[in-house]
Enzyme design. Structure first.
Site, mmCIF file in Angstrom:
data_model
loop_
_atom_site.group_PDB
_atom_site.id
_atom_site.type_symbol
_atom_site.label_atom_id
_atom_site.label_comp_id
_atom_site.label_asym_id
_atom_site.label_seq_id
_atom_site.Cartn_x
_atom_site.Cartn_y
_atom_site.Cartn_z
ATOM 1 N N ASP A 42 0.319 -0.909 -0.013
ATOM 2 C CA ASP A 42 -0.136 -0.052 0.036
ATOM 3 C C ASP A 42 1.128 1.131 -0.354
ATOM 4 O O ASP A 42 1.769 1.441 0.325
ATOM 5 C CB ASP A 42 -0.617 -0.024 1.488
ATOM 6 C CG ASP A 42 -2.189 0.653 0.953
ATOM 7 O OD1 ASP A 42 -3.736 -0.111 1.110
ATOM 8 O OD2 ASP A 42 -2.061 2.177 0.776
ATOM 9 N N ASP A 68 3.688 3.599 -4.175
ATOM 10 C CA ASP A 68 3.143 3.252 -5.163
ATOM 11 C C ASP A 68 3.211 3.150 -6.213
ATOM 12 O O ASP A 68 4.266 3.344 -6.969
ATOM 13 C CB ASP A 68 3.521 5.237 -5.487
ATOM 14 C CG ASP A 68 2.404 6.264 -5.842
ATOM 15 O OD1 ASP A 68 1.818 5.223 -6.747
ATOM 16 O OD2 ASP A 68 2.118 7.522 -5.742
ATOM 17 N N ASN A 95 -4.566 -4.405 -7.489
ATOM 18 C CA ASN A 95 -6.053 -3.663 -7.157
ATOM 19 C C ASN A 95 -5.815 -2.629 -6.489
ATOM 20 O O ASN A 95 -7.021 -2.355 -7.019
ATOM 21 C CB ASN A 95 -5.817 -5.065 -5.216
ATOM 22 C CG ASN A 95 -7.211 -4.643 -5.011
ATOM 23 O OD1 ASN A 95 -8.097 -4.489 -4.821
ATOM 24 N ND2 ASN A 95 -7.090 -3.480 -3.813
ATOM 25 N N TYR A 167 -11.300 7.142 -15.760
ATOM 26 C CA TYR A 167 -12.238 6.118 -14.508
ATOM 27 C C TYR A 167 -12.054 4.866 -15.593
ATOM 28 O O TYR A 167 -11.196 3.854 -15.612
ATOM 29 C CB TYR A 167 -12.562 5.691 -13.886
ATOM 30 C CG TYR A 167 -12.894 5.434 -13.042
ATOM 31 C CD1 TYR A 167 -11.373 4.076 -12.129
ATOM 32 C CD2 TYR A 167 -13.313 4.005 -12.433
ATOM 33 C CE1 TYR A 167 -11.553 3.258 -11.073
ATOM 34 C CE2 TYR A 167 -13.912 3.044 -11.469
ATOM 35 C CZ TYR A 167 -12.816 2.478 -11.053
ATOM 36 O OH TYR A 167 -12.794 1.409 -9.876
ATOM 37 N N LYS A 171 -9.626 1.438 -16.550
ATOM 38 C CA LYS A 171 -9.727 -0.072 -16.332
ATOM 39 C C LYS A 171 -9.350 -0.875 -17.616
ATOM 40 O O LYS A 171 -10.142 -2.070 -17.919
ATOM 41 C CB LYS A 171 -11.331 -0.200 -15.728
ATOM 42 C CG LYS A 171 -10.997 0.592 -14.353
ATOM 43 C CD LYS A 171 -9.785 -0.202 -13.681
ATOM 44 C CE LYS A 171 -10.178 0.287 -11.259
ATOM 45 N NZ LYS A 171 -9.234 -0.558 -11.005
HETATM 46 N N1 LIG Z 1 -15.286 -0.461 -4.308
HETATM 47 C C1 LIG Z 1 -16.195 -0.534 -5.028
HETATM 48 O O1 LIG Z 1 -16.568 -0.665 -5.314
HETATM 49 C C2 LIG Z 1 -15.252 -0.910 -6.934
HETATM 50 C C3 LIG Z 1 -15.498 -0.996 -7.538
HETATM 51 C C4 LIG Z 1 -14.940 -0.689 -8.818
HETATM 52 C C5 LIG Z 1 -13.735 -1.489 -9.002
HETATM 53 N N2 LIG Z 1 -13.389 -1.096 -7.821
HETATM 54 C C6 LIG Z 1 -11.835 -1.235 -7.868
HETATM 55 O O2 LIG Z 1 -11.240 -2.569 -6.583
HETATM 56 C C7 LIG Z 1 -10.380 -2.352 -6.588
HETATM 57 C C8 LIG Z 1 -10.047 -1.606 -4.929
HETATM 58 O O3 LIG Z 1 -10.780 -1.206 -4.277
HETATM 59 P P1 LIG Z 1 -11.823 -0.869 -2.848
HETATM 60 O O4 LIG Z 1 -12.814 -0.512 -2.998
HETATM 61 O O5 LIG Z 1 -10.595 -1.645 -2.048
HETATM 62 O O6 LIG Z 1 -10.362 0.600 -2.603
HETATM 63 P P2 LIG Z 1 -9.646 1.469 -1.406
HETATM 64 O O7 LIG Z 1 -9.344 2.482 -1.623
HETATM 65 O O8 LIG Z 1 -10.784 1.272 -0.598
HETATM 66 O O9 LIG Z 1 -8.998 1.141 -1.149
HETATM 67 C C9 LIG Z 1 -7.598 0.629 -1.884
HETATM 68 C C10 LIG Z 1 -6.078 0.948 -1.021
HETATM 69 O O10 LIG Z 1 -4.784 1.104 -2.390
HETATM 70 C C11 LIG Z 1 -4.020 2.224 -1.923
HETATM 71 N N3 LIG Z 1 -3.908 2.923 -2.752
HETATM 72 C C12 LIG Z 1 -4.548 3.086 -4.083
HETATM 73 N N4 LIG Z 1 -3.538 4.042 -4.640
HETATM 74 C C13 LIG Z 1 -2.411 4.548 -4.693
HETATM 75 C C14 LIG Z 1 -1.610 3.286 -5.037
HETATM 76 N N5 LIG Z 1 -0.395 4.569 -5.510
HETATM 77 N N6 LIG Z 1 0.353 2.916 -4.651
HETATM 78 C C15 LIG Z 1 -0.425 1.996 -3.960
HETATM 79 N N7 LIG Z 1 -1.653 1.473 -3.453
HETATM 80 C C16 LIG Z 1 -2.050 2.367 -3.688
HETATM 81 C C17 LIG Z 1 -4.815 2.834 -0.949
HETATM 82 O O11 LIG Z 1 -4.369 3.506 0.026
HETATM 83 C C18 LIG Z 1 -5.621 1.596 -0.343
HETATM 84 O O12 LIG Z 1 -5.801 1.383 1.439
HETATM 85 C C19 LIG Z 1 -9.413 -1.004 -7.264
HETATM 86 O O13 LIG Z 1 -8.902 -1.024 -8.479
HETATM 87 C C20 LIG Z 1 -10.779 0.013 -7.727
HETATM 88 O O14 LIG Z 1 -10.909 0.284 -8.488
HETATM 89 C C21 LIG Z 1 -14.006 -0.991 -6.200
#
Ligand SMILES: NC(=O)c1ccc[n+]([C@@H]2O[C@H](COP(=O)([O-])OP(=O)(O)OC[C@H]3O[C@@H](n4cnc5c(N)ncnc54)[C@H](O)[C@@H]3O)[C@@H](O)[C@H]2O)c1
Length: 263
Positions: A42, A68, A95, A167, A171
């Site tokens: 993270d 990052d 992820n 976005y 994706k």
């Molecule tokens: N939650 C939803 O409804 C949803 C829907 C569709 C897709 N997604 C996708 O699922 C994945 C996970 O999403 P989530 O909802 O758990 O997100 P979240 O924001 O709750 O968690 C994401 C984590 O990734 C970390 N992060 C962000 N950018 C980063 C980077 N550049 N390098 C390292 N770490 C980084 C953040 O600090 C955070 O802890 C993402 O790819 C998101 O696009 C989520």
């Protein structure tokens, strides 16, 4: 040998953005299913450390890796650390993503009023982050003749979402890239798939899901009348990371309560 078809057979997984939400659930699923080690990435170190602690409580060695994923050099250094700790990385889960986790990183203006600098946060993590990690993970997987790569995309990338144009494009770009990777690497024993999520209850969408009426409106377009849970996503990602999915590659599998269907 356990009777668990999802057994990871002591293989080592690296999960990006695993400090909370879906990534955290994946790290824990890996630990519960006989991973040999889990690299918890993270860019927020304290989050990675907390989840690494949870993994270790399950009896599996974990490495909290701050990085990052938009920086190729940081990703390279992270994989070096992971290999120093575990000898290899067999499973990569891309992820980390941002549709709204950090409101300051998200352009709220309509696309038609945005400037190219507004697009960078989306393209950076959701697309370039994936390219960086696959580029760095791939050569060692090829040498080992084994690898599982799973990238988390969104239904936005499959069907397009208004107000999430960049976005959606980032994706979709990641999914197209993964299909090409699947063709490149199949002969090396590596599978490359995507999971496309619908609205999943994580901190990223906390604001949107804290109002029950808003959730009700959201669920009108879902066949299964509840939000996704991080574990719904993690279950599919575990499957695509295990040998149970060894004849599946180049696919994008929706985990979305029937919001949209795959053809
Ligand atoms: N939650 C939803 O409804 C949803 C829907 C569709 C897709 N997604 C996708 O699922 C994945 C996970 O999403 P989530 O909802 O758990 O997100 P979240 O924001 O709750 O968690 C994401 C984590 O990734 C970390 N992060 C962000 N950018 C980063 C980077 N550049 N390098 C390292 N770490 C980084 C953040 O600090 C955070 O802890 C993402 O790819 C998101 O696009 C989520």
């Amino acid at each position: 040998m356990s009777g668990n078809i999802l057994d990871l057979k002591r293989r080592v997984g690296l999960v990006t953005g695993a400090g909370q939400g879906v990534g955290r659930a994946v790290a824990l699923r890996f630990a519960e299913n006989n991973a040999g080690g889990v690299v918890v990435n993270d860019f927020r170190l304290e989050r990675a450390q907390a989840v690494a602690g949870e993994v270790e409580k399950l009896g599996v060695k974990a490495l909290a890796a701050q990085c990052d994923v938009t920086s190729f050099d940081s990703v390279t250094a992270m994989f070096e650390k992971a290999r120093a700790a575990f000898g290899k990385v067999d499973i990569l889960v891309n992820n980390a993503g941002n549709a709204g986790a950090d409101p300051s990183a998200v352009a709220r203006k309509p696309f038609w009023e945005q400037e190219p600098k507004d697009w960078e946060p989306f393209l950076g993590t959701n697309l370039f982050g994936v390219l960086n990690c696959v580029r760095v993970a791939g050569p060692a997987m090829i040498a080992n003749k084994y690898g599982k790569i799973v990238t988390v995309i969104s239904d936005a990338g499959r069907v397009g979402e208004p107000n999430l144009e960049i976005y959606s494009g980032a994706k979709a770009g990641a999914a197209g890239f993964m299909r090409a990777v699947a063709k490149d690497l199949g002969r090396a024993g590596i599978t490359a798939n995507c999971v496309a999520l619908g609205a999943t209850r994580t901190p990223a969408i906390e604001r949107a899901t804290s109002d029950p009426e808003a959730v009700k409106r959201m669920l009108k377009v879902y066949q299964i009348k509840r939000l996704g849970e991080p574990e719904d996503a993690a279950n599919m990602i575990l499957f695509l990371s295990s040998d149970a999915s060894s004849w599946i590659t180049g696919q994008t599998i929706p985990v979305n309560g029937g919001y949209s269907f795959a053809m």
